[in-house]
Scaffold this motif. Structure first.
Motif, mmCIF file in Angstrom:
data_model
loop_
_atom_site.group_PDB
_atom_site.id
_atom_site.type_symbol
_atom_site.label_atom_id
_atom_site.label_comp_id
_atom_site.label_asym_id
_atom_site.label_seq_id
_atom_site.Cartn_x
_atom_site.Cartn_y
_atom_site.Cartn_z
ATOM 1 N N ILE A 132 -3.880 9.775 -0.263
ATOM 2 C CA ILE A 132 -2.505 9.861 -0.729
ATOM 3 C C ILE A 132 -2.474 9.307 -2.142
ATOM 4 C CG2 ILE A 132 -0.111 9.172 -0.337
ATOM 5 C CD1 ILE A 132 -0.826 8.874 2.643
ATOM 6 N N GLU A 133 -2.093 10.146 -3.089
ATOM 7 C CA GLU A 133 -1.978 9.728 -4.486
ATOM 8 C C GLU A 133 -0.526 9.376 -4.765
ATOM 9 O OE1 GLU A 133 -2.342 11.474 -8.997
ATOM 10 O OE2 GLU A 133 -3.491 12.454 -7.413
ATOM 11 N N ILE A 134 -0.316 8.201 -5.339
ATOM 12 C CA ILE A 134 1.027 7.733 -5.653
ATOM 13 C C ILE A 134 1.072 7.408 -7.138
ATOM 14 C CG2 ILE A 134 2.779 5.975 -5.159
ATOM 15 C CD1 ILE A 134 1.276 5.597 -2.427
ATOM 16 N N GLN A 135 2.044 7.990 -7.842
ATOM 17 C CA GLN A 135 2.197 7.739 -9.275
ATOM 18 C C GLN A 135 3.583 7.177 -9.543
ATOM 19 O OE1 GLN A 135 1.488 11.242 -11.606
ATOM 20 N NE2 GLN A 135 -0.575 11.527 -10.806
ATOM 21 N N GLY A 136 3.647 6.178 -10.401
ATOM 22 C CA GLY A 136 4.921 5.602 -10.786
ATOM 23 C C GLY A 136 4.772 4.144 -11.168
ATOM 24 N N ARG A 137 5.816 3.596 -11.729
ATOM 25 C CA ARG A 137 5.790 2.221 -12.197
ATOM 26 C C ARG A 137 5.466 1.236 -11.075
ATOM 27 N NH1 ARG A 137 11.325 -0.429 -13.712
ATOM 28 N NH2 ARG A 137 11.377 -0.098 -11.496
ATOM 29 N N ASP A 138 5.988 1.497 -9.884
ATOM 30 C CA ASP A 138 5.758 0.611 -8.745
ATOM 31 C C ASP A 138 4.770 1.189 -7.737
ATOM 32 O OD1 ASP A 138 7.433 -1.405 -9.688
ATOM 33 O OD2 ASP A 138 9.205 -0.563 -8.723
ATOM 34 N N ALA A 139 3.778 1.916 -8.228
ATOM 35 C CA ALA A 139 2.804 2.563 -7.337
ATOM 36 C C ALA A 139 2.054 1.558 -6.472
ATOM 37 C CB ALA A 139 1.826 3.407 -8.141
ATOM 38 N N VAL A 140 1.686 0.424 -7.039
ATOM 39 C CA VAL A 140 0.922 -0.565 -6.267
ATOM 40 C C VAL A 140 1.779 -1.137 -5.144
ATOM 41 C CG1 VAL A 140 -0.261 -2.791 -6.388
ATOM 42 C CG2 VAL A 140 -0.610 -1.106 -8.196
ATOM 43 N N LYS A 141 3.022 -1.474 -5.454
ATOM 44 C CA LYS A 141 3.934 -2.002 -4.426
ATOM 45 C C LYS A 141 4.167 -0.960 -3.328
ATOM 46 C CE LYS A 141 8.606 -3.654 -3.710
ATOM 47 N NZ LYS A 141 9.939 -3.800 -4.292
ATOM 48 N N ALA A 142 4.429 0.274 -3.739
ATOM 49 C CA ALA A 142 4.679 1.345 -2.771
ATOM 50 C C ALA A 142 3.459 1.599 -1.900
ATOM 51 C CB ALA A 142 5.085 2.622 -3.503
ATOM 52 N N THR A 143 2.270 1.540 -2.489
ATOM 53 C CA THR A 143 1.037 1.748 -1.733
ATOM 54 C C THR A 143 0.836 0.625 -0.722
ATOM 55 O OG1 THR A 143 0.083 2.875 -3.637
ATOM 56 C CG2 THR A 143 -1.442 2.196 -1.903
ATOM 57 N N GLY A 144 1.148 -0.593 -1.129
ATOM 58 C CA GLY A 144 1.070 -1.718 -0.195
ATOM 59 C C GLY A 144 1.988 -1.518 0.992
ATOM 60 N N GLU A 145 3.209 -1.042 0.724
ATOM 61 C CA GLU A 145 4.155 -0.767 1.808
ATOM 62 C C GLU A 145 3.656 0.380 2.688
ATOM 63 O OE1 GLU A 145 8.255 -0.341 0.706
ATOM 64 O OE2 GLU A 145 8.140 -2.059 -0.656
ATOM 65 N N LEU A 146 3.075 1.381 2.068
ATOM 66 C CA LEU A 146 2.531 2.511 2.824
ATOM 67 C C LEU A 146 1.463 2.039 3.799
ATOM 68 C CD1 LEU A 146 2.100 5.694 3.155
ATOM 69 C CD2 LEU A 146 0.273 5.368 1.497
ATOM 70 N N LEU A 147 0.525 1.240 3.300
ATOM 71 C CA LEU A 147 -0.582 0.788 4.152
ATOM 72 C C LEU A 147 -0.147 -0.260 5.166
ATOM 73 C CD1 LEU A 147 -3.439 0.764 1.513
ATOM 74 C CD2 LEU A 147 -3.041 2.430 3.335
ATOM 75 N N ALA A 148 1.063 -0.806 4.998
ATOM 76 C CA ALA A 148 1.599 -1.752 5.971
ATOM 77 C C ALA A 148 2.286 -1.040 7.137
ATOM 78 C CB ALA A 148 2.574 -2.709 5.286
ATOM 79 N N ILE A 149 2.439 0.278 7.034
ATOM 80 C CA ILE A 149 3.062 1.035 8.119
ATOM 81 C C ILE A 149 2.192 0.908 9.361
ATOM 82 C CG2 ILE A 149 3.624 3.363 8.947
ATOM 83 C CD1 ILE A 149 4.417 4.064 6.061
ATOM 84 N N GLU A 150 2.830 0.491 10.444
ATOM 85 C CA GLU A 150 2.101 0.327 11.701
ATOM 86 C C GLU A 150 1.547 1.675 12.147
ATOM 87 O OE1 GLU A 150 2.963 -1.104 16.267
ATOM 88 O OE2 GLU A 150 4.310 -1.754 14.677
ATOM 89 N N GLY A 151 0.253 1.705 12.408
ATOM 90 C CA GLY A 151 -0.410 2.933 12.835
ATOM 91 C C GLY A 151 -1.289 3.555 11.766
ATOM 92 N N LEU A 152 -1.161 3.087 10.523
ATOM 93 C CA LEU A 152 -2.028 3.578 9.443
ATOM 94 C C LEU A 152 -3.069 2.529 9.106
ATOM 95 C CD1 LEU A 152 0.275 5.263 6.761
ATOM 96 C CD2 LEU A 152 -1.253 6.361 8.380
ATOM 97 N N GLN A 153 -4.286 2.961 8.918
ATOM 98 C CA GLN A 153 -5.363 2.073 8.495
ATOM 99 C C GLN A 153 -6.012 2.679 7.265
ATOM 100 O OE1 GLN A 153 -7.932 1.963 11.895
ATOM 101 N NE2 GLN A 153 -6.753 0.369 12.905
ATOM 102 N N GLY A 154 -6.186 1.852 6.236
ATOM 103 C CA GLY A 154 -6.821 2.370 5.043
ATOM 104 C C GLY A 154 -6.873 1.349 3.931
ATOM 105 N N SER A 155 -7.220 1.823 2.767
ATOM 106 C CA SER A 155 -7.313 0.962 1.595
ATOM 107 C C SER A 155 -6.897 1.792 0.388
ATOM 108 C CB SER A 155 -8.749 0.469 1.421
ATOM 109 O OG SER A 155 -9.623 1.569 1.242
ATOM 110 N N TYR A 156 -6.808 1.132 -0.775
ATOM 111 C CA TYR A 156 -6.437 1.872 -1.968
ATOM 112 C C TYR A 156 -7.150 1.334 -3.188
ATOM 113 C CZ TYR A 156 -3.307 -1.824 -3.699
ATOM 114 O OH TYR A 156 -2.801 -2.997 -4.174
#
Length: 107
Positions: free
Chosen positions: A3-27
């Motif tokens: 999943i590619e995320i672009q934007g000023r808050d991409a790191v924050k959004a990616t952290g929230e994405l990977l915190a979703i229960e049921g998803l495992q991954g890294s960025y």
């Protein structure tokens, strides 16, 4: 899946994405951005636990949260979210439905 995320808050959004229960991954943060001041991340999802329907709904809600920040702001937090399946299928989350997200998660 990536999943590619672009934007000023991409790191924050990616952290929230990977915190979703049921998803495992890294960025990782990538520097190949088109606009100055824009960050980009690539999240690699290595596991989905709990079924694609549940995860699809959570991804949709996560995406909608950041879409709302786009529509009411002159300084968008997230500009683009792209899912790339292992088979190479691509889906922009901007106008994607839960069903479309579910379909790409199955591939």
């Amino acid at each position: 899946m990536q999943i590619e995320i672009q934007g000023r808050d991409a790191v924050k959004a990616t952290g929230e994405l990977l915190a979703i229960e049921g998803l495992q991954g890294s960025y990782e943060i990538i520097d190949e951005t088109e606009k100055e001041g824009t960050l980009a991340t690539i999240a690699t999802i290595v596991g989905i636990i709990g079924g694609t329907i549940t995860i699809s709904e959570k991804l949709y809600k996560w995406s909608q949260k950041y879409q709302k920040s786009l529509s009411g702001s002159t300084d968008p937090k997230i500009e683009k979210v792209l899912i790339v399946s292992p088979s190479g299928k691509r889906l922009l989350l901007k106008d994607a439905t839960v069903e479309q997200i579910q379909e790409i998660l199955k591939n």
